[in-house]
Design an enzyme around this catalytic site. Structure first.
Site, PDB file in Angstrom:
ATOM      1  N   SER A 287       0.137 -10.155   7.060  1.00 31.08           N
ATOM      2  CA  SER A 287      -0.844  -9.072   7.009  1.00 31.08           C
ATOM      3  C   SER A 287      -0.466  -7.975   7.988  1.00 31.08           C
ATOM      4  O   SER A 287      -0.324  -8.217   9.193  1.00 31.08           O
ATOM      5  CB  SER A 287      -2.242  -9.605   7.336  1.00 31.08           C
ATOM      6  OG  SER A 287      -3.134  -8.546   7.598  1.00 31.08           O
ATOM      7  N   SER A 288      -0.326  -6.740   7.486  1.00 29.83           N
ATOM      8  CA  SER A 288       0.070  -5.614   8.334  1.00 29.83           C
ATOM      9  C   SER A 288      -0.943  -5.355   9.444  1.00 29.83           C
ATOM     10  O   SER A 288      -0.583  -5.222  10.610  1.00 29.83           O
ATOM     11  CB  SER A 288       0.230  -4.360   7.479  1.00 29.83           C
ATOM     12  OG  SER A 288       0.436  -3.222   8.277  1.00 29.83           O
TER      13      SER A 288
ATOM     14  N   GLU B  11       0.837  -1.211   0.000  1.00 30.08           N
ATOM     15  CA  GLU B  11       0.000   0.000   0.000  1.00 30.08           C
ATOM     16  C   GLU B  11       0.864   1.250   0.000  1.00 30.08           C
ATOM     17  O   GLU B  11       0.610   2.203  -0.734  1.00 30.08           O
ATOM     18  CB  GLU B  11      -0.930   0.017   1.213  1.00 30.08           C
ATOM     19  CG  GLU B  11      -1.817   1.256   1.258  1.00 30.08           C
ATOM     20  CD  GLU B  11      -2.609   1.409   2.547  1.00 30.08           C
ATOM     21  OE1 GLU B  11      -2.744   2.543   3.041  1.00 30.08           O
ATOM     22  OE2 GLU B  11      -3.089   0.366   3.063  1.00 30.08           O
TER      23      GLU B  11
ATOM     24  N   THR C 231      -3.367   3.179   5.628  1.00 29.88           N
ATOM     25  CA  THR C 231      -4.715   2.986   6.196  1.00 29.88           C
ATOM     26  C   THR C 231      -4.714   2.064   7.395  1.00 29.88           C
ATOM     27  O   THR C 231      -5.605   2.138   8.231  1.00 29.88           O
ATOM     28  CB  THR C 231      -5.676   2.426   5.132  1.00 29.88           C
ATOM     29  OG1 THR C 231      -5.148   1.204   4.612  1.00 29.88           O
ATOM     30  CG2 THR C 231      -5.907   3.421   4.016  1.00 29.88           C
TER      31      THR C 231
END
Length: 678
Positions: free
Chosen positions: A221-222, A127, A165
């Site tokens: 997964s962040s 992202e 985000t």
């Protein structure tokens, strides 16, 4: 007894991920060659399922071929990637999350304007790489406050800061605080997804209420990794990808309560599998507790053990501890920090020699013959009963904010610390929770966890209840014409909003002054205490129109009282028109000196005779209160012989030489001219 299991309401797919996954599953049914630019989400199980359905993964846009349907995942990509995929035969499907796309637009516009871009996030996350791909100039990525401080040293021009985000919400708040304190030319955009904020806040709350936290999601997964981080601050926490990994955990039955949450890229079916497996494991583990274990536990019940409540007599008081006799072979010691929660109190302020006090056992050391005890925790148990009763009765409690913790504050009340989430500390947004430290607050108990002696409170509930009560009282008593004193809360281009005591009313800009004003700030400022009256009411929509200007200050009333036709007055020229000059008689009242009333001869250019700001004497020759217009004449004050008609047949002559009274034709002309001026 089986532990209770609580699942977070926000667990599972967020809006952006759900949108992207649904899109790919629909494409599989419609087209033959579906490819995603990178894994559609960071969940290997779902990616494997799509692979079995024929969806393949591209490592770069160059790998796309004619006939391919290429899906850009929710993380988004840089502008160059879009350009590289604009080739004949390639069908591009953009599944970028709308919240990420918004960041792309922000950085593109501001970098194009020459501003520096700062991104708070993980520099290796797709992202963040995508956001960088929309920046045209200087761009920095910072992961924490330290890196931000280093970057700020190099910035010499206007800059903006955005956030990934899924960035850590608390870290973002710290970064924003640094920007506010150090930079005047840097603007920040809070671009953390609401779903991320809500998910992290709920995870914190669950971790505070449970002994064990299980976070389900992809290890890459962040947002899932951040959920583990925030939970680990309050409870033992494990990150699992699948139900099979539950075997690696300690026996679940040893915990009193378990909380479960999941990352934004975790499919619902994986969450269900984990919960089902947990239930099966608990049933099996509960049945394995044998009689010998239960018998051993019964023997231990007669001994001193951690958590047991006892009574003791104070025998010695020292600055750092208090010795007590608890009627056992071990010596009882209460450390100073276990005597009271108030650090300002000395041990001798709390107890005296010979006092009998209730205590709870913290630790038994048979080898040294010492029992460590706590008075404050025993007090907290008694206080917790008051907390529970307040929860049942809806009683408003009073306490002091003693700590700022992850996601909220701790308030000490009845010897018990009550957690109040950041969203509940006020009925308004509080940017820095540290400003609440040591303040006294009133709150209600929203939730009680009896198993863990923990409570969740809300200051906001009290404030909103008080506001509603004041509002209802106000509406039961308010009436048109009633006078109130209130505080100006905000200003807009069309008026001022005034707090009348729990209810806001609006003074329209036309009601602020009898004179024309361009903005309410010319009359009032935020924080001013003003006296207003109710001009109009709409009880159904709960709207109140307020009046501010007083009738006795109406300039027309003053004029009517002090002036009449034929009065000679001194006026100030304020503006010119093609047909005459307007002059201020008193503030708020202007009169028209028609061009024919300026001199006894034809006037070609008014500015040859008059100047703006010039004071002249005039005679009031007509007043129309209905139309709110006043006609003035300089010519009427000239010597009588100078008023005679200079030239017979002059079309501009509209006064008789005897009395200077306006003709009917001229009156109509002046009316039209004044109307045009208005």
């Amino acid at each position: 007894m089986k532990p209770t299991i609580t699942v977070a309401k926000t667990a599972g797919f967020c809006f952006g991920v759900n949108r992207a996954v649904d899109l790919v599953y629909h494409l599989v049914e419609e087209v033959t060659s579906v490819k995603t630019l990178g894994p559609i989400i960071h969940n290997p199980q779902l990616v494997d399922d799509l692979s079995q359905k024929g969806v393949s993964i591209l490592d770069s846009p160059q790998q796309a071929r004619s006939g391919d349907t290429v899906v850009i995942r929710s993380h988004g990509v840089g502008q160059q990637v879009y350009e590289e995929l604009e080739r004949p035969g390639i069908h591009l499907v953009d599944a970028t999350c709308p919240f990420v796309a918004k960041i792309h637009k922000i950085v593109a516009e501001h970098s194009a304007a020459g501003e520096t871009i700062i991104i708070a996030g993980d520099k290796n996350h797709p992202e963040v790489l995508g956001i960088q791909g929309h920046c045209q100039g200087e761009c920095y990525v910072v992961k924490d406050e330290q890196e931000l401080l280093e970057v700020l040293k190099n910035i010499k021009k206007p800059a903006i800061m955005v956030a990934q985000t899924t960035f850590h919400a608390n870290l973002w708040r710290k970064c924003v605080e640094i920007v506010k304190n150090l930079c005047t030319n840097l603007v920040f955009f809070d671009t953390i997804c609401n779903a991320t904020n809500e998910r992290q806040a709920e995870a914190v709350l669950l971790a505070q209420q449970n002994d064990l936290m299980i976070v389900i999601g992809g290890k890459e997964s962040s947002n899932t990794k951040k959920l583990k981080e925030v939970c680990a601050e309050f409870a033992e926490t494990y990150l699992l990808e699948t139900a099979e990994e539950l075997d690696k955990l300690p026996p679940l039955c040893q915990y009193a309560s378990i909380g479960v949450t999941a990352g934004a890229s975790t499919p619902a079916y994986i969450i269900k599998e984990v919960l089902k497996t947990m239930s099966e494991m608990l049933n099996k583990q509960e049945g394995e507790m044998d009689f010998a274990t239960l018998f051993e536990q019964s023997l231990e019940s007669e001994k001193l053990y951690n958590g047991k409540r006892v009574k003791g007599i104070v025998t010695t008081i020292a600055p750092n501890e208090v010795h007590v006799d608890i009627g056992a072979k071990q010596a009882g010691i209460v450390p100073a920090d276990e005597l009271t929660d108030d650090p300002s109190q000395a041990t001798s302020d709390v107890v005296s020699k010979g006092d009998e006090i209730e205590l709870v056992v913290l630790k038994v050391n048979d080898q040294e013959g010492i029992v460590t005890l706590s008075k404050k925790r025993c007090d907290a148990v008694a206080g917790f009963e008051e907390i529970k009763k307040a929860a049942e009765d809806g009683t408003v409690l009073t306490g002091t904010v003693v700590n700022v913790v992850k996601g909220g504050v701790l308030v000490l009340s009845n010897h018990t610390k009550v957690f109040i989430p950041a969203s509940q500390v006020s009925d308004k947004r509080v940017e820095d929770l540290n400003t609440l430290l040591k303040t006294e607050v009133q709150f209600k108990i929203l939730e009680v966890n009896e198993r863990r002696n923990r409570a969740l409170g809300s200051v906001r509930a009290v404030l909103e209840s008080d506001k509603k009560e004041k509002e209802e009282k106000f509406w039961s008593e308010v009436e048109v014409g009633k006078i109130y004193k209130g505080e100006v809360k905000s200003l807009t281009s069309y008026g001022a909003f005034v707090d009348l005591g729990g209810v806001d009313g609006m003074i329209h800009i036309t009601e602020l002054s009898w004179s024309k004003i361009k903005h309410p700030s010319e009359i009032v400022n935020v924080g001013d205490i003003v006296e207003v009256y109710v001009k109009d009411l709409d009880p159904e929509k709960r709207r109140i129109s307020l009046g501010y200007k007083k009738s006795e200050d109406n300039p027309w009333e003053i004029f009517k009282r002090d002036y009449k036709i034929d009065d000679v007055v001194k006026v100030k020229i304020v503006s010119f028109t093609n047909y005459g000059a307007f002059a201020e008689i008193i503030p708020g009242i202007d009169g028209l000196i028609h061009i024919s009333q300026i001199a006894n001869q034809r006037v070609e250019k008014i500015s040859d005779i008059l100047e703006i700001g010039q004071e002249v004497e005039v005679k009031i020759i007509d007043i129309n209160y209905d139309a709110k217009r006043v006609s003035l004449s300089m010519r009427a004050l000239l010597p009588e012989e100078d008023q005679k008609i200079a030239k017979e047949g002059d079309s501009d002559v509209v006064y008789s030489s005897e009395d200077g009274v306006i003709s009917e034709e001229m009156a109509a002309e002046i009316e039209a001219a004044a109307a045009e001026e208005e």
